[in-house]
Design an enzyme around this catalytic site. Structure first.
Site, short mmCIF file in Angstrom:
data_model
loop_
_atom_site.label_atom_id
_atom_site.label_comp_id
_atom_site.label_asym_id
_atom_site.label_seq_id
_atom_site.Cartn_x
_atom_site.Cartn_y
_atom_site.Cartn_z
N ALA A 85 -12.07 11.68 -5.79
CA ALA A 85 -11.33 12.49 -4.25
C ALA A 85 -12.27 12.94 -3.41
CB ALA A 85 -10.01 13.07 -4.64
N ASP A 112 -20.64 13.14 -13.06
CA ASP A 112 -19.58 14.07 -14.55
C ASP A 112 -19.10 13.30 -15.70
OD1 ASP A 112 -16.07 15.11 -13.08
OD2 ASP A 112 -16.71 14.28 -15.55
N LYS A 194 -16.11 25.81 -6.95
CA LYS A 194 -14.80 26.08 -7.46
C LYS A 194 -14.69 27.43 -8.83
CE LYS A 194 -11.54 23.79 -10.04
NZ LYS A 194 -10.75 22.33 -10.12
#
EC number: 2.1.1.-
Length: 246
Positions: A85, A112, A194
């Site tokens: 996303a 990833d 994050k």
């Protein structure tokens, strides 16, 4: 109203309200509560309508709308990219697919451990561990000019259920990624990561302050209110003395 919120509201109105009762049959109480919340979440609905791979797209859209970290022509490294996303948003904002012929064409590289389905305008390294030095070398080989202008990280370790341990592991991930910025991040570049609020957050903030001119903490609207999730946005990378490779 901010542009990304208008998008959410319009998408929510398009899809309307649907009963969730039939989907919650034969589920435990906790599963029922999670599914009900998930199906009623306006960001989940908006992501479906706007064809984003998950609701987290709206977190990056908000950060970018407020701070303009993505623009046509920039090179972006998206760490913890699955399901893609954030890479979708990055491709749009840096014109990585070349859809706007009047603007510079950027580049998006996603990394990833999990598989990521192909996305026009993005290049993916998966499965690949961004903390592995071999992956760092592959990243340099793929990035144009062996540099990124923006590093994005929505990485998170698999949750153990122990909040302090999960927090420490996520901070460690962020610090490991930060340790490779001298090799990858362009001077003047941007770093967005994050984390979960906790005792080690100041440690990460201090490191960022040493290497970037501006550091701020952001809690996007799309972050769930009950979540301890926050984002560190660091801009104008200068590195620590003697660490930045020109």
């Amino acid at each position: 109203m901010a542009g990304y919120l208008k998008l959410v509201c319009v998408s929510f109105q398009r899809q309307g309200f649907h009963t969730v009762g039939s989907r919650c049959k034969n589920r435990t109480g906790a599963e029922h509560l999670w599914l009900t919340r998930h199906l009623r979440d306006p960001f989940v609905k908006a992501a479906k309508v706007e064809s984003y791979r998950c609701r987290s797209a709206f977190k990056l859209l908000e950060v970018n709308e407020r701070h303009q970290i993505l623009r046509p022509g920039l090179r972006v490294l998206d760490c913890g990219a699955a399901p893609g996303a954030w890479s979708q948003v990055a491709v749009q904002k840096v014109n990585a697919a070349g859809t706007d012929p009047s603007s510079p064409v950027g580049f998006v590289l996603g990394v990833d451990l999990l598989h990521i389905f192909p996305l026009e305008g993005a290049t993916f390294l998966c499965p690949a561990d961004v903390t592995d030095p071999r992956t760092s070398q592959r990243i340099l080989e793929v990035l144009p000019g062996r540099r990124a202008d923006v590093i994005l990280s929505d990485m998170a370790p698999n949750a153990t259920g122990f909040r302090d341990l999960d927090h420490d592991r996520l901070i460690s991930l962020c610090l490991t990624l930060l340790s490779v910025t001298p090799d990858i991040l362009q001077p003047g570049g941007t770093f967005l990561c994050k984390t979960w609020a906790g005792s080690q957050s100041r440690r990460l903030q201090r490191r960022l302050t040493e290497e970037f001119q501006n550091v701020r903490i952001i809690k996007p609207e799309a972050s769930r209110k009950e979540s301890s999730e926050v984002y560190f946005l660091a801009t104008q990378y200068h590195g620590r003395k003697g660490t930045v490779k020109q």
